[in-house]
Design an enzyme around this catalytic site. Structure first.
Site, mmCIF file in Angstrom:
data_model
loop_
_atom_site.group_PDB
_atom_site.id
_atom_site.type_symbol
_atom_site.label_atom_id
_atom_site.label_comp_id
_atom_site.label_asym_id
_atom_site.label_seq_id
_atom_site.Cartn_x
_atom_site.Cartn_y
_atom_site.Cartn_z
ATOM 1 N N ILE A 159 -1.116 17.778 34.658
ATOM 2 C CA ILE A 159 -1.226 16.487 33.985
ATOM 3 C C ILE A 159 -0.163 16.468 32.898
ATOM 4 C CG2 ILE A 159 -3.149 17.343 32.528
ATOM 5 C CD1 ILE A 159 -4.170 14.349 32.611
ATOM 6 N N GLU A 160 0.857 15.653 33.112
ATOM 7 C CA GLU A 160 2.078 15.738 32.317
ATOM 8 C C GLU A 160 2.282 14.513 31.432
ATOM 9 O OE1 GLU A 160 6.877 16.578 33.067
ATOM 10 O OE2 GLU A 160 5.416 16.935 34.654
#
Length: 268
Positions: A159-160
């Site tokens: 999850i960036e």
């Protein structure tokens, strides 16, 4: 007690109990350093995990490998790639493809890691290289995407560059899906950085979420100056006749030299 390589089941059992550390590494030296430093998870390029020396230097690192869907090809191509990587020693495979591809790989018992938020290979859909999930609608879409990954059989997602509050709320609502945070705060299951960022190897603008722990760029500059100096000294030694010195030369026995010269005949 000696450290052992964790399994997917181990990582899931640790959800909500501890923060894992995760690095993107590109070389055997970086992998060996991550092993010695006690890092939990690494992301590695296919050519590195396929190197026969990789597991010798990184025996206990949980290692994810793979490539984005633009380079991996069809679902069957992806499956063949997964088999190759897992057989070489990878523990999980990254997949940026659609949910049908994730579901297909998971149905073949491949440990799949997806990607949400800022996904470089899909960044055009979210406005380029910028944060994702800053509005309630975007945040809800991220949550739905994570639910879809979990339903499709993925065990983790990167999850960036997502607001910390959003990533935290999503993570606590996932029963089995692990969230590996790159710039998305401490409310996830792992903290993920690139080795090159930690080591300060970037000469351009650093990602906002990265922390520099060493300045390797300055060290590389110093080494380059030393390299140029050494090459220059060598050139000057050759030009002046001071290299090669006698200690760097092999000499022939005098009697054998005399026989050799005799066999050559008179000097032209």
């Amino acid at each position: 007690m000696a450290r052992t390589r964790p399994t997917v089941a181990d990582l899931r059992a640790w959800k909500g109990k501890r923060q894992l550390t995760m690095l993107r590494v590109f070389t055997l030296d970086e992998a060996a350093a991550a092993e010695e430093a006690g890092i939990d998870v690494v992301s590695v390029p296919p050519d590195l995990v396929l190197d026969p020396s990789y597991r010798k230097v990184a025996p206990t690192l949980f290692s994810m490998s793979g490539m984005d869907h633009l380079g991996a090809g069809t679902r069957d191509d992806y499956l063949r790639l997964c088999g190759k990587l897992l057989s070489a020693g990878a523990d999980a495979v990254y997949c940026s493809g659609g949910m049908d591809t994730v579901r297909y790989l998971a149905s073949e018992h491949i440990p799949v890691v997806g990607h949400v938020g800022l996904v470089p290979s899909r960044a055009t859909w979210t406005g380029g290289f910028r944060a994702v999930g800053k509005t309630a609608d975007q945040a809800l879409a991220l949550y739905r995407e994570c639910q879809a990954y979990e339903a499709a059989g993925a065990f983790a997602v990167e999850i960036e560059v997502v607001p910390e509050e959003v990533a935290t709320e999503i993570s606590r609502r996932m029963d089995r899906l692990l969230l590996w945070s790159m710039g998305s705060g401490a409310g996830c299951d792992a903290q993920y950085l690139f080795a090159m960022d930690i080591l300060g190897e970037h000469r351009d603008k650093m990602p906002r979420h990265s922390k520099v722990y060493r300045n390797f760029a300055a060290e590389y500059d110093r080494l380059q100056r030393e390299r140029v100096a050494a090459f220059t000294e060598f050139r000057k030694d050759v030009e002046s006749g001071s290299f090669p010195e006698d200690r760097y030369i092999l000499h022939m026995d005098r009697s054998e030299l005399a026989k050799f010269r005799e066999s050559l005949g008179p000097t032209p």
